[in-house]
Write an enzyme that holds these catalytic residues in place. Structure first.
Site, mmCIF file in Angstrom:
data_model
loop_
_atom_site.group_PDB
_atom_site.id
_atom_site.type_symbol
_atom_site.label_atom_id
_atom_site.label_comp_id
_atom_site.label_asym_id
_atom_site.label_seq_id
_atom_site.Cartn_x
_atom_site.Cartn_y
_atom_site.Cartn_z
ATOM 1 N N ASP A 145 -38.595 13.271 -25.364
ATOM 2 C CA ASP A 145 -38.094 14.647 -25.321
ATOM 3 C C ASP A 145 -37.548 15.085 -26.684
ATOM 4 O OD1 ASP A 145 -35.892 12.919 -25.202
ATOM 5 O OD2 ASP A 145 -34.903 13.948 -23.538
ATOM 6 N N ASP B 194 -33.316 12.641 -32.230
ATOM 7 C CA ASP B 194 -32.076 13.143 -32.819
ATOM 8 C C ASP B 194 -31.749 12.243 -34.016
ATOM 9 O OD1 ASP B 194 -29.447 13.889 -33.335
ATOM 10 O OD2 ASP B 194 -28.865 14.070 -31.248
ATOM 11 N N THR C 282 -33.231 5.705 -30.624
ATOM 12 C CA THR C 282 -33.991 5.427 -29.408
ATOM 13 C C THR C 282 -35.455 5.140 -29.730
ATOM 14 O OG1 THR C 282 -32.504 6.977 -28.309
ATOM 15 C CG2 THR C 282 -34.472 6.304 -27.089
ATOM 16 N N LYS D 172 -34.788 17.107 -34.106
ATOM 17 C CA LYS D 172 -33.601 17.837 -34.574
ATOM 18 C C LYS D 172 -33.453 17.721 -36.074
ATOM 19 C CE LYS D 172 -30.324 17.746 -30.800
ATOM 20 N NZ LYS D 172 -29.017 17.314 -30.299
ATOM 21 N N ASP E 240 -30.791 17.165 -20.537
ATOM 22 C CA ASP E 240 -29.637 17.413 -19.681
ATOM 23 C C ASP E 240 -28.317 17.460 -20.432
ATOM 24 O OD1 ASP E 240 -29.571 14.580 -20.317
ATOM 25 O OD2 ASP E 240 -28.086 14.390 -18.728
ATOM 26 N N ARG F 137 -31.802 19.660 -15.948
ATOM 27 C CA ARG F 137 -33.117 19.084 -16.286
ATOM 28 C C ARG F 137 -34.287 19.936 -15.788
ATOM 29 N NH1 ARG F 137 -32.550 13.959 -18.514
ATOM 30 N NH2 ARG F 137 -30.856 12.689 -17.687
HETATM 31 P P1 IMP Z 1 -31.425 9.399 -30.800
HETATM 32 O O1 IMP Z 1 -31.487 7.980 -30.423
HETATM 33 O O2 IMP Z 1 -30.170 9.788 -31.529
HETATM 34 O O3 IMP Z 1 -32.654 9.906 -31.520
HETATM 35 O O4 IMP Z 1 -31.274 10.219 -29.486
HETATM 36 C C1 IMP Z 1 -32.320 10.467 -28.748
HETATM 37 C C2 IMP Z 1 -31.974 10.577 -27.265
HETATM 38 O O5 IMP Z 1 -30.694 11.202 -27.003
HETATM 39 C C3 IMP Z 1 -33.013 11.501 -26.737
HETATM 40 O O6 IMP Z 1 -34.068 10.751 -26.211
HETATM 41 C C4 IMP Z 1 -32.292 12.288 -25.691
HETATM 42 O O7 IMP Z 1 -32.463 11.661 -24.449
HETATM 43 C C5 IMP Z 1 -30.838 12.259 -26.095
HETATM 44 N N1 IMP Z 1 -30.480 13.529 -26.762
HETATM 45 C C6 IMP Z 1 -30.307 13.735 -28.088
HETATM 46 N N2 IMP Z 1 -29.984 15.010 -28.340
HETATM 47 C C7 IMP Z 1 -29.973 15.639 -27.148
HETATM 48 C C8 IMP Z 1 -29.725 16.997 -26.744
HETATM 49 O O8 IMP Z 1 -29.464 17.904 -27.548
HETATM 50 N N3 IMP Z 1 -29.792 17.249 -25.410
HETATM 51 C C9 IMP Z 1 -30.091 16.302 -24.494
HETATM 52 N N4 IMP Z 1 -30.341 15.025 -24.819
HETATM 53 C C10 IMP Z 1 -30.294 14.690 -26.134
HETATM 54 MG MG MG Z 2 -34.815 10.738 -24.380
#
Ligand code: IMP
Ligand code: MG
Length: 223
Positions: free
Chosen positions: A135, A138, A142, A166, A202, A208
């Site tokens: 999705d 950020d 992940t 992002k 969410d 969602r």
């Molecule tokens: P990362 O590991 O920082 O890239 O975060 C990624 C995960 O955090 C994504 O797969 C989302 O599930 C969750 N996430 C990050 N930003 C948002 C947001 O603005 N809204 C909802 N979920 C988010």
């Molecule tokens: Mg995710």
């Protein structure tokens, strides 16, 4: 963060909820802005599918496994997957991976790592071409973690398709380096550094099923 395609840039301020799209009153009172309305998402998915199909055609690959990152990517994967299959060029298997990325929802500006817990790693991906469907990317923790797992599992290739990427306002040197090391092959939209909900994403489990990508009142995602 590098993207191999040209994601659509979403401006910081979408239209106020009431003007951009009809929303049920109970949801309308939480929504601040509709950043990406449902019809714009649908059109973008059509373009992404063309990019994905041409990519695999160029590579001479006609069989792949879509790996859906739960929970957030379920709606995107359903729509994207249906379109991809209808194009008829690819035979696509579907697997799911469930991850929980620990930490507060709101990033700490100096954050250097996050614990990513993976449940039920698919064990049958050795020798598969995997298209990871996510999705949002950020900070990148992940996707980096899942990518490593897939390489360890012996996937033949791993391509990443994320509805949203992002643009970060601030990040630690570690996060910057991590993001610099990532290539998002098929990115839908570039969004500003705001918490978004809807279309699978969410805030504490809510919103969602909202068909648009929106921002909501801060109190709903903080804490
Ligand atoms: P990362 O590991 O920082 O890239 O975060 C990624 C995960 O955090 C994504 O797969 C989302 O599930 C969750 N996430 C990050 N930003 C948002 C947001 O603005 N809204 C909802 N979920 C988010
Ligand atoms: Mg995710």
């Amino acid at each position: 963060m590098e993207t191999s395609n040209n994601p659509v840039e979403v401006p910081t301020t979408g239209l106020p909820g009431a003007d951009a799209a009809w929303l049920p009153p109970r949801i309308a009172e939480c929504v601040e802005r509709v950043l990406i309305p449902a019809d714009v998402i649908a059109e973008r998915i059509r373009v992404l599918c063309e990019e994905i199909t041409s990519h695999y055609a160029r590579e001479g690959t006609d069989k792949l496994t879509a790996l859906v990152v739960l929970k957030g990517a379920f709606m995107f994967a359903a729509d994207l997957g249906r379109h991809l299959v209808s194009q008829g060029n690819l035979e696509i298997g579907t697997e799911f991976i469930s991850v929980t990325t620990y930490g507060s929802d709101i990033k700490d500006l100096e954050e250097t790592e996050r614990d990513v817990q993976v449940d039920d790693t698919p064990r049958n991906l050795c020798g598969h071409h995997v298209l990871l469907i996510e999705d949002i990317v950020d900070q990148g923790f992940t996707i980096a973690r899942i990518q490593r797992i897939l390489e360890d599992e012996g996937a033949l290739s791993v391509r990443i398709c994320s509805l949203l990427v992002k643009d970060l306002d601030h990040s630690s040197a570690e996060v910057q380096a991590l993001r610099d090391s990532l290539v998002i092959d098929f990115a839908g939209f570039r969004i500003p550094d705001q918490w978004v909900v809807g279309y699978g994403t969410d805030a504490h489990g809510r919103f969602r099923l909202l068909p648009h990508v929106c921002t909501v009142d801060e109190n709903l995602y903080r804490g």
